[in-house]
Design an enzyme around this catalytic site. Sequence first.
Site, mmCIF file in Angstrom:
data_model
loop_
_atom_site.group_PDB
_atom_site.id
_atom_site.type_symbol
_atom_site.label_atom_id
_atom_site.label_comp_id
_atom_site.label_asym_id
_atom_site.label_seq_id
_atom_site.Cartn_x
_atom_site.Cartn_y
_atom_site.Cartn_z
ATOM 1 C CE LYS A 167 -37.343 26.704 44.706
ATOM 2 N NZ LYS A 167 -38.221 27.547 43.905
ATOM 3 C CG ASP A 221 -38.118 24.797 41.755
ATOM 4 O OD1 ASP A 221 -38.082 24.355 42.914
ATOM 5 O OD2 ASP A 221 -38.255 25.995 41.491
ATOM 6 C CB CYS A 253 -35.714 28.381 40.921
ATOM 7 S SG CYS A 253 -37.395 29.054 40.909
#
Length: 209
Positions: A114, A16, A147
């Site tokens: 995702k 991310d 995450c």
Amino acid sequence: MNQHLNPNESALILVDIQNDFCHEEGACSKMGRDVSGAQAIIPQVELLMENARELNIPIVFIQMTQNEYTISDAWTNRPRPAGYKNPLDICKKDSWGAEFYKIAPKEGDIIVEKHRYSAFIGTDLDMILRNLNCKSIILTGVATNVCVESTARDGFMLDYHVAVVKDASAGYVPALHEATFGNIENNFGLALETNEIINFWSTLKSAAV
């Protein structure tokens, strides 16, 4: 470290590192979160990528995306900062916010989209890693305690050796960021600095000459 960092059995995973999570004009910053830590990890991430490429270690870019079909009541109503209104405000698919921040895949790198915190949930990541004969995952990215840690935990449950890179991961709450490393070291794997990993790899390269 031999099990966790073996170049022949490892993948470097970037979680991310995207505009909405890292850029000062991104969604998280606009919600009041301090993104300076996320911006500060980029040199370490780039250094790890450079060394990984020299050793032919696969590099996997994890990209959070959202669209109208990936959101649910539970996801919409999860705890969020006061400025959060709509799940599509963060990393909407094909938006600027979903683009990678200051890093970019090269030919041969892998991108996995995702839609939840863990990069293993609802994705092909596990299949990809197993087809690459990877037994270990080296994790970087944001946010450390969300995450990154979710991916680390699920990776361990799927029987991967897990290493989280402390100075190549960033969170928005310092105490929670630091707590992740204790969780990892107590239960799931290794928490290492970038230089520890690169020094280990350098030793292997020197031994092979």
